[in-house]
Design an enzyme around this catalytic site. Sequence first.
Site: not given
Lengths: 281, 456
Positions: B50, B99
């Site tokens: 989300c 990352h």
Amino acid sequence: MLQVAFVAFWLAMAFYAAATVLYAYQVATKRQALTWYATFATGAGFLLHTASVGFRSSATDGTELTGANVLVLMAWALVLVYFLLEHMLKVKTYGVLLVPAALVMMLIAQVLGASRSVLADVTAEQAALLDSWRVGIHVALIAFANAGYAIGAAASLLYVVLERQLKARKTTKLFSRLPSLSQADKVAGRSALWAFPAYSAGLLLGVLRAIETDVSLWWADARVVLAGIVWVVFAAYLVLRWRHGWQGRRGAYLLLIGFAMVVALAIVARTVPVGFHVFGL
Amino acid sequence: MHLVLIGLSHKTAPVAIREKLTFPADVQPRALASLTGSHLVSEAVILSTCNRTEVYAVASDSDGGVNAVIDFLASFHELDRHELVRYLYIVTGEAVVRHLFRVVASLDSMVVGEAQILGQAKTAYDYAQSAGTTGKAFNKLFRQSFEVGKRVRTETAIGESAVSISYAAVELAKKVFDTLDGRTVLVLGAGEMSELTLKHLVANGVSGVLVANRTFERAQDIAARFNGTAVPYESFYDRIRDTDIVISSTAATEYVITKADLAPAAKHRSRPLFLIDIAVPRDIDPRTNELSDVFLYDIDDLNGVVEANLEERMAEARRAEGIIDEEVAAFYGWVESMEVVPTVAAIRAKAEVIRQMELEKALKRLDLSDKERKTVEALTCAIVNKMLHGPTARLKKLSSTKDGYMYVDTARVLYGLDDSEDKQGPGAFRNLLNLRAREIVERHTETGEGIGDCGA
């Protein structure tokens, strides 16, 4: 044999010192990986401690019950009881207080000459007084009872610290490392509940021995008086806790007062050379 | 092998954009197939939560790979490419590894230290594996990232303290009662926050729920949902003696619980009472905190706990960055072994070691003059060089294609360039050859000479 006991004694202290550092570091950083090493160091120290007591007792044809040696036995009982507590509760926080307490007791015992390679000076009169199975059990019961009181005091101290933080609504880094109020309170109460009967039985045996050897004015000895006060404080604690709901803060403070009396008694027992209860000062 | 990452997150895009770019489970196989359908992309994983959508890809060309992924995102969701690019971040090379490790370790999350992201990354990887869009590079990268996530959670305290008001209340209740099993909670009023806190308390073991509200029907409604009991609002003081936790969130403008009224009930208790006042204006007189074994926390206190916990998490996050540095270095150690130049050097060095060993054995059996010895030596050099020239030239060429690193990997396996785990027999001999080959590579790197030149 005494030399082996001496080496084992110092190695045990070294392991307890390492365990103290590891417990403190584990509590400070919450690195669970360190807990195994802390427990290992305590366990290794305990085995060496046991060996030291065993070798010394073997060399002296029985365990010496001098002030210094009894302190070593009390430290041993404290570590043993702590191990049981850690096993039951899976909480390491108490190790930060109890393992260094055992270490300090051993250091004081060392200063008092516990690991010296000569026998302590005990007069013929004192030797006669000590020559009974009752005295050995008296010492063992008092040692284990004091270990129980020490654990109760550690739990009460943690309770007081956490309760203050909760009341102040300030969660410091220490906050998350402390056990819960309920657990600390339960440990304090149960420790005292287990220690008190042992203490009572230990005192009773001591009194019986003093009476059967016709020690005059045995009840006037400073150690006996202080032991009586300790007994009264813990008896009051248990009655107030279980009959009048003195759990939590009030109970914690009373238990800490009781333990302070235990410490005072331990100091007096090893420093005041007056009375019948003087062994190897 | 070029690693490429194109994505957007709560940091770069509003929810209105994020919701357009999701990849639910049912569309993942189609999306992954479409992505790897490009001749530029050999491996792909799509992480869709989300708060973020990230496409990880292994591309034969960095710029081409970036464009291929952006084109895919725009076309798959029928979005305007130029509009979309405004919200995207583009990461390539080593930064992709860092990352991903930061994301999986929850250092890049909206709530630093939250635990769900590790599971979400595992699910994304499972989708890609099922779709057959992971290969050697992503199998290694993602599996290592899961280890990073686990290391960060076990070696730091990043996820240990509550960072929401309702969880902070649960955490504090546990600090008072140790376990919430069998505890009873009394709810005064009916607000959204009190219901949420009640929900967390029940989930953590609270079994007795009492609800008091000015509108009795509303109290009955909430009590029914939590298997509790509605009590008349006027008699809630009578129930405090049986209660361990009180959550208050009424709309009253005056204190609902005062010190004077609570004192008699508190006096006859033999266990703590935890008061949570989440009403504004407050429902509970702050002086109740002065009563023995009564602990009062209002909304500001709970916020203070959350802020302190967040600070602690940030401190732990700094420690986690150290773990990520170590893991990135470890991953790149592996990547370097997959590069073509060191692989070709290793093949040549190993061949040189074997040539020298065999030459030495042969020369011991022959009685040759200096000139003859040099001729034989040049002969062995020429044979080895000619044998290796074709395979190494083709390896260099193929390594720059879409699945190039697979050829490099195959060459490393066939020539046995990585040490064997078997320390006995052939494994030990292979490791010895590799050791001597590495010495040759190091020596030639220092001198700048080519391996297998034979002093020509």
